[in-house]
Design a protein around this motif. Structure first.
Motif, mmCIF file in Angstrom:
data_model
loop_
_atom_site.group_PDB
_atom_site.id
_atom_site.type_symbol
_atom_site.label_atom_id
_atom_site.label_comp_id
_atom_site.label_asym_id
_atom_site.label_seq_id
_atom_site.Cartn_x
_atom_site.Cartn_y
_atom_site.Cartn_z
ATOM 1 N N SER A 74 -22.256 -3.891 -13.217
ATOM 2 C CA SER A 74 -22.828 -3.142 -12.090
ATOM 3 C C SER A 74 -23.716 -4.022 -11.218
ATOM 4 O O SER A 74 -23.770 -3.833 -9.998
ATOM 5 C CB SER A 74 -23.658 -1.965 -12.604
ATOM 6 N N GLN B 129 -18.712 -0.447 -7.960
ATOM 7 C CA GLN B 129 -19.629 0.235 -8.884
ATOM 8 C C GLN B 129 -21.083 -0.007 -8.494
ATOM 9 O O GLN B 129 -21.922 0.889 -8.625
ATOM 10 C CB GLN B 129 -19.359 -0.250 -10.323
ATOM 11 N N THR C 234 -11.803 1.860 -7.565
ATOM 12 C CA THR C 234 -12.735 1.350 -6.548
ATOM 13 C C THR C 234 -12.096 1.229 -5.159
ATOM 14 O O THR C 234 -12.812 1.192 -4.169
ATOM 15 C CB THR C 234 -13.357 0.011 -6.996
ATOM 16 N N GLY D 241 -16.141 6.749 -14.712
ATOM 17 C CA GLY D 241 -16.981 5.736 -14.077
ATOM 18 C C GLY D 241 -16.074 4.731 -13.386
ATOM 19 O O GLY D 241 -14.870 4.681 -13.663
ATOM 20 N N LEU D 242 -16.657 3.924 -12.513
ATOM 21 C CA LEU D 242 -15.848 2.952 -11.759
ATOM 22 C C LEU D 242 -15.720 1.663 -12.569
ATOM 23 O O LEU D 242 -16.021 0.574 -12.089
ATOM 24 C CB LEU D 242 -16.486 2.707 -10.393
ATOM 25 N N HIS D 243 -15.248 1.811 -13.806
ATOM 26 C CA HIS D 243 -15.159 0.632 -14.683
ATOM 27 C C HIS D 243 -13.955 -0.226 -14.318
ATOM 28 O O HIS D 243 -13.083 0.180 -13.530
ATOM 29 C CB HIS D 243 -15.099 1.068 -16.148
ATOM 30 N N TRP E 244 -18.942 0.059 -21.282
ATOM 31 C CA TRP E 244 -18.171 1.162 -20.688
ATOM 32 C C TRP E 244 -17.549 2.047 -21.766
ATOM 33 O O TRP E 244 -17.359 3.240 -21.573
ATOM 34 C CB TRP E 244 -17.098 0.616 -19.740
ATOM 35 N N GLY F 98 -18.437 -4.877 -9.503
ATOM 36 C CA GLY F 98 -17.682 -3.896 -10.264
ATOM 37 C C GLY F 98 -16.421 -3.425 -9.557
ATOM 38 O O GLY F 98 -16.477 -2.534 -8.714
#
Ligand SMILES: Cc1cc2nc3c(=O)[nH]c(=O)nc-3n(C[C@H](O)[C@H](O)[C@H](O)COP(=O)(O)OP(=O)(O)OC[C@H]3O[C@@H](n4cnc5c(N)ncnc54)[C@H](O)[C@@H]3O)c2cc1C
Length: 453
Positions: free
Chosen positions: A140, A155, A149, A126-128, A112, A144
């Motif tokens: 992923s 993710q 989220t 990003g949906l880290h 990430w 995730g």
């Protein structure tokens, strides 16, 4: 380079092979949890999909199973690697960002931290999760869960395509139109279906973000947890809060203001203004935090909010999903995690929201049950018995409340059927049988073929 290694490089130039004893062997087999000691028979370090295909062909020729690793953050939930070739994809970390379409393409070795700064620069994220050191691949493929989220879902369901080399050596692209069953299975079924070479996913827009933390003395854990639990039903999906009881190690890696000290920390990420975040968090603010870092931030700040360790460490962990924390559980949890606790970290993440709704076209991991994701880790100091007993005590406290588990945080090998309902598990096994009938791909949280095993 040793003679063995040089000899083994006579294959495709994009594949480097290591055997035990070769220079670089220990680095290539290392994992994030120093208590893991994985010992595959061979390690391949490909540079591209052709290298991965060559590694898979070699494994088949030598009668070895195949496992993949991008960073080693999730290696602990895999069974031992005896008789396996480990494909270490860490050199395949190319990243391409198309800001206009918000589409991101990464090599299977990307972390990430290779992606987040580039997205943040253009107002995207990003949906880290809590750590940018985690790899895109394992995160992923397993689900995730991170700061955004609750608002945007898992993710795995932001993934739009997965490219992988099957055990037959075929390089496939799985997406909604190509190999749709495989595409479904890969999004939540983990690395059980082939060796992933690249992923494409959608980033999200972050026009405004307020994030930061309220620090409280660890002695106030029960008070903070009571106030936080009571507040959760009123919080919008745009606001994600975690309470973390943290005994910071006296390590130089820790910021000086927390090093060697213990706190109960309310961490918050709000897709909106600081003012609105403060209004929503007023009952917690009124408790009078000793330190308050909440403020406007770029999306990149989310990568550091949880203050996760960046370097590998030895630890044991446990996790559970619960719907809520009744008063009795809060009292027991506060007592267990307080001053002198062998639990280095006990974290309570507000989940729910979009995580509880099945998105259109979802993968095998469509939703997560529960409103709170609990995760705890202990770094054993001296004999391990005290930390194991404390983690078991945590499990006992949460057992009557437990509504499920989030597989990516279950860091030991288990029967993975417990993570899925019966139809999902049956379908995962059918996909496994179709793409890896001899069950040679050795992913974390193993999915066996429909035929057995
Ligand atoms: C410090 C830390 C913080 C974390 N924070 C979060 C969090 O906030 N939210 C969350 O959801 N999870 C979190 N996790 C868990 C994390 O999502 C899992 O450990 C995940 O598996 C890590 O993926 P990786 O690729 O980095 O790990 P790796 O150990 O490299 O891979 C893990 C597994 O993924 C699969 N895999 C990896 N690469 C490939 C490939 N090329 N092809 C096929 N399969 C592959 C394999 O099954 C492999 O065993 C955290 C873990 C750690 C250690």
């Amino acid at each position: 380079m040793t003679d063995t290694e040089a000899t083994r490089r006579t294959g495709p130039s994009s594949l480097r092979l290591l055997a035990p004893g070769d220079a670089g062997w220990d680095a290539a087999r290392a994992t994030f949890n120093l208590l893991d000691d994985q010992r595959p028979d061979l390690i391949a370090l490909p540079e591209d999909a052709a290298g991965v295909a060559a590694a898979v062909a070699l494994a088949r020729g030598e009668g070895l199973r195949v496992a993949a690793q991008s960073t080693g953050h999730g290696a602990a939930c895999r069974h031992p690697l005896d008789g396996a070739l480990l494909v270490n994809t860490s050199r395949m970390n190319a990243v391409a960002v198309d800001a206009g379409s918000r589409r991101v393409r990464v090599g299977a070795g990307a972390r990430w931290r290779d992606v987040a700064p580039r997205l943040s620069d253009v107002g995207l994220a990003g949906l880290h999760g809590s750590s940018l050191g985690v790899g895109l691949a394992g995160y992923s493929l397993g689900g995730g869960v991170g700061w955004l989220t609750r608002r945007h879902g898992l993710q795995c369901n932001a993934v739009r395509a997965v490219e992988l080399v099957t055990i037959d050596g075929e390089h496939l692209r799985a997406d909604a139109d190509h190999h749709p069953d495989l595409f479904w299975a890969l999004r939540g079924g983990g690395g059980n279906f082939g060796i992933v070479t690249a992923l494409e996913f959608d980033a999200v827009q972050v026009p405004e973000l307020a994030s930061g933390a309220y620090f409280f003395p660890v002695e106030r854990t029960a008070e903070v947890l009571h106030t936080w639990s009571a507040l959760l039903p009123s919080l919008p999906e745009a606001l994600t809060t975690w309470v973390t009881v943290m005994h910071f190690p006296p390590s130089d890696e820790m910021p000086p203001e927390v090093r060697g000290r213990s706190f109960t920390i309310l961490m918050a990420a709000h897709l909106g203004s600081e003012r609105e975040a403060r209004r929503l968090l007023r009952p917690l603010q009124e408790l009078g935090p000793m330190r308050d870092t909440l403020g406007p931030q770029d999306p990149l700040a989310l990568g550091a909010l949880a203050m996760d360790p960046e370097s590998p460490l030895p630890y044991r962990s446990t996790t559970a999903l619960v719907d809520g924390l009744p008063g009795g559980a809060i009292a027991a949890l506060a007592a267990l995690s307080g001053v002198g606790s062998p639990l280095t970290l006990v974290q309570f993440r507000h989940v729910g929201g979009a995580l509880s709704r099945r998105p259109d076209g979802a993968g095998a991991r469509a939703t997560l049950p529960g409103e709170i994701l609990v995760f705890s880790l202990a770094i054993p100091i001296g004999p391990d018995t005290e930390s194991i007993a404390a983690l078991e005590r945590l499990d006992d406290i949460l057992a009557p409340l437990n509504v499920g588990e989030y597989p990516n945080l279950v860091e030991h090998p288990v029967d993975a059927s417990r993570f899925f309902d019966a139809p999902t598990w049956a379908r995962l096994r059918e996909v496994k049988a179709a793409y890896d009938p001899a069950d040679l791909v050795h992913g974390n949280h193993h999915v066996p073929t429909a035929a057995g095993g």
